[in-house]
Write an enzyme that holds these catalytic residues in place. Structure first.
Site, PDB file in Angstrom:
ATOM      1  CG  HIS A 108      -6.921  -4.566   0.409  1.00 50.21           C
ATOM      2  ND1 HIS A 108      -5.418  -3.934   0.601  1.00 50.21           N
ATOM      3  CD2 HIS A 108      -7.757  -3.527   1.206  1.00 50.21           C
ATOM      4  CE1 HIS A 108      -5.371  -2.924   0.827  1.00 50.21           C
ATOM      5  NE2 HIS A 108      -6.837  -2.832   1.656  1.00 50.21           N
TER       6      HIS A 108
ATOM      7  CG  ASP B 220      -2.080  -1.083   1.336  1.00 51.55           C
ATOM      8  OD1 ASP B 220      -1.560  -2.278   1.171  1.00 51.55           O
ATOM      9  OD2 ASP B 220      -3.304  -0.878   1.424  1.00 51.55           O
TER      10      ASP B 220
ATOM     11  CG  HIS C 231      -1.417   0.526   6.152  1.00 52.58           C
ATOM     12  ND1 HIS C 231      -1.578   1.526   5.864  1.00 52.58           N
ATOM     13  CD2 HIS C 231      -2.025   0.175   4.462  1.00 52.58           C
ATOM     14  CE1 HIS C 231      -3.005   2.098   4.723  1.00 52.58           C
ATOM     15  NE2 HIS C 231      -2.760   0.342   4.373  1.00 52.58           N
TER      16      HIS C 231
ATOM     17  CD  GLU D 252      -6.177   0.274   0.578  1.00 46.99           C
ATOM     18  OE1 GLU D 252      -7.527   0.220   0.578  1.00 46.99           O
ATOM     19  OE2 GLU D 252      -6.215   0.067   1.583  1.00 46.99           O
TER      20      GLU D 252
ATOM     21  CG  ASN E 280     -10.260  -0.841   2.647  1.00 47.87           C
ATOM     22  OD1 ASN E 280      -9.057  -0.842   2.351  1.00 47.87           O
ATOM     23  ND2 ASN E 280     -10.789  -0.236   3.920  1.00 47.87           N
ATOM     24  CG  HIS E 281      -8.810   3.480   1.516  1.00 47.27           C
ATOM     25  ND1 HIS E 281      -9.770   4.429   2.761  1.00 47.27           N
ATOM     26  CD2 HIS E 281      -8.064   2.350   2.622  1.00 47.27           C
ATOM     27  CE1 HIS E 281      -9.536   3.977   4.513  1.00 47.27           C
ATOM     28  NE2 HIS E 281      -8.741   3.203   4.008  1.00 47.27           N
TER      29      HIS E 281
HETATM   30 FE   LIG Z   1      -4.429   0.019   2.686  1.00 47.03          FE
HETATM   31 FE   LIG Z   2      -6.917  -1.151   2.904  1.00 47.67          FE
END
Ligand SMILES: [Fe+2]
Ligand SMILES: [Fe+2]
Length: 265
Positions: free
Chosen positions: A157, A8, A184, A39, A67-68
């Site tokens: 993810h 990420d 992360h 993302e 998700n982002h």
């Molecule tokens: Fe992320």
């Molecule tokens: Fe995420």
């Protein structure tokens, strides 16, 4: 062949450290296929068309998300600008394949490198502690029925380590790599499973580590201490590039080795 997967990318600090390291890592490590999870590339929340283009310019072949993905709404039009059989850049920006039917964009991409090597990338999202989506396990089964390439990389993810590890075992021997994103934090469990699938629970964030998973730590602390709403801002300090390099047999798609990379300034 060698595959480089970058975790990420978070905000401007993540993009800056990526710009500093990605080109030399690609050439020094001989990475032929480069996959970047983008993302959080735009200020920590989502990705814009301009930033996607920048990541492709730096050497990424495929961008994955999670998700982002829709945090910057303009990305929807970019992702929808190409038909399914296109190989243009917008088609190589993926959202999780197990998002509900009718979601914009695509969750899988099959392509060919200049060498003629075919490959596929699948983006999946977990269901534990995350918003509702279709079953990532069955979605992977369905996609693998159709994919013709032997080299297949899966971005899982997801929040829960157990769900990611379970998917790794489920796909062992059927794909080249199952690599986790979203938490992360790089995990030290990268390995090749007995069936020949490279696995790692989380590749880690390419972004500022003087933070709470990318966000200014004072803002996150306030949220935990008071529960009051407040805007989250991307942190800047201690940027690192977190990536994993996978060596595999391009003919069979079986992974041979993995290596974690964690590069600072
Ligand atoms: Fe992320
Ligand atoms: Fe995420």
């Amino acid at each position: 062949m060698r595959i480089l997967f970058v975790g990420d990318v978070f905000g401007s600090a993540g993009r800056r450290i990526l710009r500093e390291h990605l080109p030399h890592v690609i050439s020094e490590r001989g990475a032929e296929l480069v996959i970047v999870n983008g993302e959080n590339a735009a200020g920590g929340f989502g990705i814009t068309p301009a930033i996607a283009e920048d990541l492709f310019d730096l050497g990424a072949h495929v961008l994955t998300t999670g998700n982002h993905v829709w945090d910057k709404r303009e990305i929807i039009e970019y992702m929808q600008s190409m038909p399914e059989d296109s190989h243009q850049r917008p088609r190589r920006l993926l959202r999780p394949a197990n998002f509900v039917a009718g979601t914009p964009g695509y969750g899988v991409y099959e392509g060919e490198l200049p060498s003629g090597q075919a490959y596929a990338v699948i983006d999946l999202q977990g269901r534990v502690f995350m918003s509702a989506s279709d079953d990532p396990f069955r979605t992977a089964d369905a996609l693998l029925q159709k994919i013709r390439a032997t080299v297949i990389v899966v971005d899982i993810h997801a929040e829960a380590t157990s769900e990611k590890i379970a998917l790794g075992w489920y796909l062992d021997g059927r794909v080249t790599a199952v690599l986790g994103t979203h938490t992360h934090v790089p995990t030290a469990d990268d390995r090749v499973l007995p069936g020949g699938t490279a696995y790692q629970t989380d590749v880690g964030m390419t972004g500022p580590y003087d933070s709470v998973i990318g966000v200014e730590k004072e803002l996150v602390l306030q949220r935990f201490l008071t529960n009051l709403p407040g805007k989250f801002e991307a942190a800047k300090g201690d940027p690192r590039m977190a990536a994993t390099l996978i060596e595999c047999d391009g003919r069979t798609g079986r992974a041979i080795s993995t290596q974690r990379l964690w590069l600072g300034e």
